[in-house]
Design a protein around this motif. Sequence first.
Motif, PDB file in Angstrom:
ATOM      1  N   GLN A 172       0.836  -1.188   0.000  1.00 31.65           N
ATOM      2  CA  GLN A 172       0.000   0.000   0.000  1.00 31.65           C
ATOM      3  C   GLN A 172       0.877   1.247   0.000  1.00 31.65           C
ATOM      4  O   GLN A 172       1.967   1.251   0.574  1.00 31.65           O
ATOM      5  CB  GLN A 172      -0.901   0.033   1.242  1.00 31.65           C
ATOM      6  N   SER A 173       0.353   2.304  -0.633  1.00 33.02           N
ATOM      7  CA  SER A 173       1.065   3.583  -0.601  1.00 33.02           C
ATOM      8  C   SER A 173       0.058   4.721  -0.589  1.00 33.02           C
ATOM      9  O   SER A 173      -1.049   4.587  -1.116  1.00 33.02           O
ATOM     10  CB  SER A 173       1.996   3.698  -1.817  1.00 33.02           C
ATOM     11  N   PRO A 174       0.404   5.847   0.035  1.00 32.97           N
ATOM     12  CA  PRO A 174       1.601   6.036   0.862  1.00 32.97           C
ATOM     13  C   PRO A 174       1.440   5.392   2.232  1.00 32.97           C
ATOM     14  O   PRO A 174       0.380   4.852   2.541  1.00 32.97           O
ATOM     15  CB  PRO A 174       1.666   7.555   0.972  1.00 32.97           C
ATOM     16  N   THR A 175       2.466   5.476   3.057  1.00 34.19           N
ATOM     17  CA  THR A 175       2.404   4.926   4.405  1.00 34.19           C
ATOM     18  C   THR A 175       1.618   5.862   5.318  1.00 34.19           C
ATOM     19  O   THR A 175       0.806   5.411   6.138  1.00 34.19           O
ATOM     20  CB  THR A 175       3.824   4.748   4.967  1.00 34.19           C
ATOM     21  N   HIS A 176       1.900   7.128   5.215  1.00 37.15           N
ATOM     22  CA  HIS A 176       1.230   8.153   6.016  1.00 37.15           C
ATOM     23  C   HIS A 176       0.805   9.298   5.112  1.00 37.15           C
ATOM     24  O   HIS A 176       1.454   9.552   4.089  1.00 37.15           O
ATOM     25  CB  HIS A 176       2.157   8.713   7.102  1.00 37.15           C
ATOM     26  N   LEU A 177      -0.255   9.987   5.536  1.00 38.16           N
ATOM     27  CA  LEU A 177      -0.773  11.092   4.740  1.00 38.16           C
ATOM     28  C   LEU A 177      -1.464  12.073   5.681  1.00 38.16           C
ATOM     29  O   LEU A 177      -2.223  11.655   6.566  1.00 38.16           O
ATOM     30  CB  LEU A 177      -1.774  10.551   3.732  1.00 38.16           C
ATOM     31  N   ILE A 178      -1.182  13.355   5.487  1.00 45.23           N
ATOM     32  CA  ILE A 178      -1.866  14.380   6.261  1.00 45.23           C
ATOM     33  C   ILE A 178      -2.597  15.304   5.303  1.00 45.23           C
ATOM     34  O   ILE A 178      -1.993  15.828   4.365  1.00 45.23           O
ATOM     35  CB  ILE A 178      -0.885  15.192   7.136  1.00 45.23           C
ATOM     36  N   LYS A 179      -3.909  15.484   5.522  1.00 47.78           N
ATOM     37  CA  LYS A 179      -4.730  16.332   4.669  1.00 47.78           C
ATOM     38  C   LYS A 179      -5.539  17.283   5.544  1.00 47.78           C
ATOM     39  O   LYS A 179      -5.652  17.089   6.768  1.00 47.78           O
ATOM     40  CB  LYS A 179      -5.683  15.471   3.827  1.00 47.78           C
ATOM     41  N   THR A 180      -6.134  18.286   4.926  1.00 51.70           N
ATOM     42  CA  THR A 180      -7.026  19.185   5.655  1.00 51.70           C
ATOM     43  C   THR A 180      -8.466  18.927   5.218  1.00 51.70           C
ATOM     44  O   THR A 180      -8.715  18.372   4.132  1.00 51.70           O
ATOM     45  CB  THR A 180      -6.651  20.652   5.425  1.00 51.70           C
TER      46      THR A 180
END
Lengths: 112, 111
Positions: free
Chosen positions: A6-14
């Motif tokens: 799976q990708s990405p491992t981490h994700l930050i969104k607003t």
Amino acid sequence: DAGVTQSPTHLIKTRGQQVTLRCSPKSGHDTVSWYQQALGQGPQFIFQYYEEEERQRGNFPDRFSGHQFPNYSSELNVNALLLGDSALYLCASSLVSPGAQYFGPGTRLTVL
Amino acid sequence: GQQLNQSPQSMFIQEGEDVSMNCTSSSIFNTWLWYKQDPGEGPVLLIALYKAGELTSNGRLTAQFGITRKDSFLNISASIPSDVGIYFCAGQLPGTYKYIFGTGTRLKVLA
């Protein structure tokens, strides 16, 4: 024998943004399922893809959509992100139904 | 969302002890899967069960598909520190392709 990736491992969104998560199934598998796992809970079924079609859907709004490609890989799209969408998103692949599902490491999505 | 009942919720045991946990529902299931999940990682499949009454082992782990098709059990013999983690059951409803997961059993092993 490659497992589920799976990708990405981490994700930050607003809030309000859109996100796309990707999954490659275990070698030889043709079915992909997506799950959402909130902290401290078990995974919740979002939907399953087989032969490039959504075969079954869980209790998730239309903001959650997906796609399966001819090579069996899959994407999960979430539109108009809400704070409550913050979770670990898991992809699982299998060969036949009913059949054992094998999970990937997950994508940790944080919505601020 | 819909979840299966797992018990116990959590347990502390001494290294070398045997562990038992179960998963129950008011619905019948066609397939039962048992997983172990470490923090921040995806669940790892331990055992798959496909027939009522089926008893399957994987090393120190043994799981059974309940005869009523509404429950399943997992036993771990001679626990070791690396058995620490959260154990989930998952059942597949007849006529569907989705798996319903349990609430999880958190296992802690004291050396």
